[in-house]
Design an enzyme around this catalytic site. Structure first.
Site, PDB file in Angstrom:
ATOM      1  N   ASP A   1      -8.157 -12.559   1.938  1.00  0.00           N
ATOM      2  CA  ASP A   1      -7.322 -11.392   1.656  1.00  0.00           C
ATOM      3  C   ASP A   1      -6.769 -11.599   0.251  1.00  0.00           C
ATOM      4  O   ASP A   1      -5.566 -11.747   0.045  1.00  0.00           O
ATOM      5  CB  ASP A   1      -6.209 -11.246   2.685  1.00  0.00           C
ATOM      6  CG  ASP A   1      -5.509  -9.887   2.603  1.00  0.00           C
ATOM      7  OD1 ASP A   1      -5.924  -9.056   1.769  1.00  0.00           O
ATOM      8  OD2 ASP A   1      -4.552  -9.671   3.374  1.00  0.00           O
TER       9      ASP A   1
ATOM     10  N   HIS B   1      -9.340   2.417   0.714  1.00  0.00           N
ATOM     11  CA  HIS B   1      -9.263   1.270   1.621  1.00  0.00           C
ATOM     12  C   HIS B   1     -10.269   1.392   2.763  1.00  0.00           C
ATOM     13  O   HIS B   1      -9.939   1.147   3.925  1.00  0.00           O
ATOM     14  CB  HIS B   1      -7.838   1.167   2.176  1.00  0.00           C
ATOM     15  CG  HIS B   1      -7.443  -0.201   2.635  1.00  0.00           C
ATOM     16  ND1 HIS B   1      -7.970  -0.805   3.744  1.00  0.00           N
ATOM     17  CD2 HIS B   1      -6.557  -1.103   2.123  1.00  0.00           C
ATOM     18  CE1 HIS B   1      -7.411  -1.990   3.929  1.00  0.00           C
ATOM     19  NE2 HIS B   1      -6.549  -2.199   2.942  1.00  0.00           N
TER      20      HIS B   1
ATOM     21  N   HIS C   1       0.800  -1.229   0.000  1.00  0.00           N
ATOM     22  CA  HIS C   1       0.000   0.000   0.000  1.00  0.00           C
ATOM     23  C   HIS C   1       0.832   1.279   0.000  1.00  0.00           C
ATOM     24  O   HIS C   1       0.520   2.245   0.697  1.00  0.00           O
ATOM     25  CB  HIS C   1      -0.951   0.017   1.195  1.00  0.00           C
ATOM     26  CG  HIS C   1      -2.017  -1.038   1.143  1.00  0.00           C
ATOM     27  ND1 HIS C   1      -2.527  -1.531  -0.038  1.00  0.00           N
ATOM     28  CD2 HIS C   1      -2.685  -1.693   2.141  1.00  0.00           C
ATOM     29  CE1 HIS C   1      -3.462  -2.437   0.228  1.00  0.00           C
ATOM     30  NE2 HIS C   1      -3.567  -2.556   1.537  1.00  0.00           N
TER      31      HIS C   1
ATOM     32  N   GLU D   1     -11.710  -3.436  -2.521  1.00  0.00           N
ATOM     33  CA  GLU D   1     -10.886  -2.396  -3.121  1.00  0.00           C
ATOM     34  C   GLU D   1     -10.714  -2.642  -4.626  1.00  0.00           C
ATOM     35  O   GLU D   1      -9.932  -3.505  -5.026  1.00  0.00           O
ATOM     36  CB  GLU D   1      -9.507  -2.390  -2.453  1.00  0.00           C
ATOM     37  CG  GLU D   1      -9.536  -2.317  -0.942  1.00  0.00           C
ATOM     38  CD  GLU D   1      -8.304  -2.969  -0.329  1.00  0.00           C
ATOM     39  OE1 GLU D   1      -7.173  -2.568  -0.691  1.00  0.00           O
ATOM     40  OE2 GLU D   1      -8.474  -3.901   0.480  1.00  0.00           O
TER      41      GLU D   1
END
Length: 368
Positions: A252, A182, A108, A317
Site C-alpha cells: 500500500d 481508484h 481520499h 493509482e
C-alpha cells in the site's frame, strides 16, 4: 460496429435523488460502465487471449452499495487522493483541519469526498469514441478544504481499447488538489491477484510509518520486495519479513516513477495475468503511482454475484505523492486562483497471444 453510450437507472440515494449508470462501448465490443455517483467505474469488460469477454473490475450492483463501506471501488478521488497526516496542513499562514476518516489521518478526500457526490453527466459518442463528461462544484469548506473547486472529468473509451481519464479543476482560493481514479482490478475475473505479474518503472518508493504516512524519504527499491522494475508476481515477495509490508499488511505504497519528461503521459505500471493473457497498462502524468494489493478486502464485501475476498483485487493509482501539503520536498499539489489543474491517466488493455509474448490487440468474440 460504432462506439456508443447508453444509460440505465442505478438506484436512489439517501436524499431521494436517483443515480444513473452509463455504459460506454467501443467498436471492438469492449464495455465500460460508469455512474454519475462518484464517477465510479462499476465494470470493465475486455477479452482474454481467446477473445472471450470478462469483467476485470471489482464493483457493486447499485448506488446504495457505493454509499456504504465501498473501499472507494472504481471511484473518482478528491480533493486529495491518498493520505494527509492528521488531516491538517498549513497554507499561506493558515492551518486547515480536514475530515479524519483513516485512523488519525485524512484519506481520499474524507468520508464524503468526491466518491459519494452526484456529478452532472453529459454523455456523447462519435463513430470511434464514447465519452462521459462529469462535472461537480466542491463548495468552500467541504470536508475542510478551502475554496470553491470546479472539477470536470472526461472518461473516453476509444478504439485503442483504452479508457482515458482527463481531469481539470479551477479554484477561487488556494487549495490542495490531487485527483485520481481508484479502480480495483482482477484480470482473471476471479480468485486472488497474487499470480498477476507486475512491472513498475520506479527506482524508488516512499516508505511510510505505522499510519501509512510517508516519512519523506525516497528509498531505493534495489534488493527489496518493492523492486518491480522487471516483471514479478504480486505474491512472490508479499509475505517477506519487511517492516514496510507489515505496516500495509502487504503493498500500500507510492512509487516514485522514472519519468522521462515531466507532465507527459507515460507508462506507470504494467500487469499481465498469465492464464487469461490479459494485459493492463496504467499510464499517468503525475510523479507517482500508488500500488495497493487489496489487503483490507474481506468476505463481507459482495457485488455482481462475487465475494471480494482478501487480495482479490489490486489498485494502481497515478497521482502526486501522499501528504505532499506537509512535505515540502515533494512536488507541490497547491492549486491557486488563476491557475488550472490538468492531468490525464489511462487504463489500456490488450492480450498476450501466448505466455511470454508481447501484448497484442485481441478481437472480441461476439455471442450469438
Amino acid at each position: 460496429m460504432q462506439a456508443s453510450i447508453s444509460s440505465s437507472p442505478f438506484g436512489p440515494l439517501p436524499d431521494g435523488r436517483a443515480a444513473t449508470l452509463y455504459t460506454l462501448r467501443n467498436r471492438h465490443g469492449m464495455q465500460v460502465s460508469i455512474s454519475n455517483l462518484g464517477g465510479v467505474i462499476t465494470s470493465i469488460l475486455v477479452p482474454d487471449r481467446q477473445g472471450q469477454l470478462g469483467d476485470v473490475c471489482l464493483g457493486f450492483d447499485d448506488a446504495a452499495a457505493y454509499m456504504g463501506e465501498s473501499h472507494y471501488f472504481g471511484a473518482l478521488i478528491g480533493r486529495y487522493g491518498n493520505r494527509i497526516a492528521q488531516g491538517q496542513f498549513e497554507l499561506d499562514g493558515k492551518r486547515y483541519q480536514l475530515d479524519i476518516n483513516n485512523g488519525r489521518h485524512h484519506l481520499h478526500g474524507g468520508r464524503d469526498g468526491f466518491h459519494r457526490r452526484l456529478w452532472q453527466a453529459e454523455p456523447s459518442a462519435s463513430a470511434e469514441t464514447a465519452t462521459l463528461t462529469l462535472r461537480y462544484r466542491s463548495p468552500d469548506g467541504e470536508q475542510g478544504y478551502p475554496g470553491n473547486l470546479d472539477v470536470t472529468v472526461h472518461y473516453e473509451l476509444g478504439s485503442d481499447n483504452a479508457l482515458h481519464i482527463a481531469f481539470h479543476a479551477v479554484s477561487d482560493q488556494a487549495t490542495p488538489v490531487n485527483l485520481t481514479n481508484h479502480a480495483y482490478f482482477n484480470l482473471a475475473g476471479q480468485g486472488d491477484i497474487l499470480g498477476h505479474e507486475l512491472t513498475i518503472p520506479a527506482d524508488a518508493y516512499t516508505p511510510v510509518d505505522a499510519g501509512l504516512i510517508p516519512t519523506g524519504e525516497l528509498r531505493a527499491v534495489q534488493g527489496s520486495a518493492f523492486d518491480f522494475r522487471t516483471p514479478a508476481a504480486i505474491g512472490s515477495r508479499i509475505n517477506h519479513e519487511d517492516q514496510q509490508l507489515a505496516y500495509g499488511s502487504g503493498y500500500d505504497h507510492n512509487f516514485a516513477l522514472n519519468r522521462q519528461q515531466q507532465g507527459t503521459l507515460e507508462l506507470a505500471a504494467r500487469v499481465r495475468e498469465p492464464v487469461s493473457g490479459r494485459v493492463l497498462e496504467v499510464w499517468g502524468q503525475g510523479p507517482g503511482v500508488q500500488f495497493y494489493s487489496g489487503n483490507f478486502l474481506s468476505e463481507a464485501l459482495q457485488g455482481k454475484g462475487r465475494v471480494y475476498r482478501f487480495r482479490s483485487g489490486f489498485c494502481l493509482e497515478p497521482q502526486h505523492f501522499p501528504d505532499a501539503p506537509n512535505q515540502p520536498q515533494f512536488a507541490s499539489t497547491i492549486l491557486r486562483p488563476g491557475s488550472e489543474y490538468r492531468t490525464r491517466m489511462a487504463y489500456r488493455f490488450s492480450t498476450d497471444a501466448a505466455a511470454g509474448s508481447a501484448p497484442a490487440a485481441c478481437p472480441v468474440q461476439q455471442s450469438s
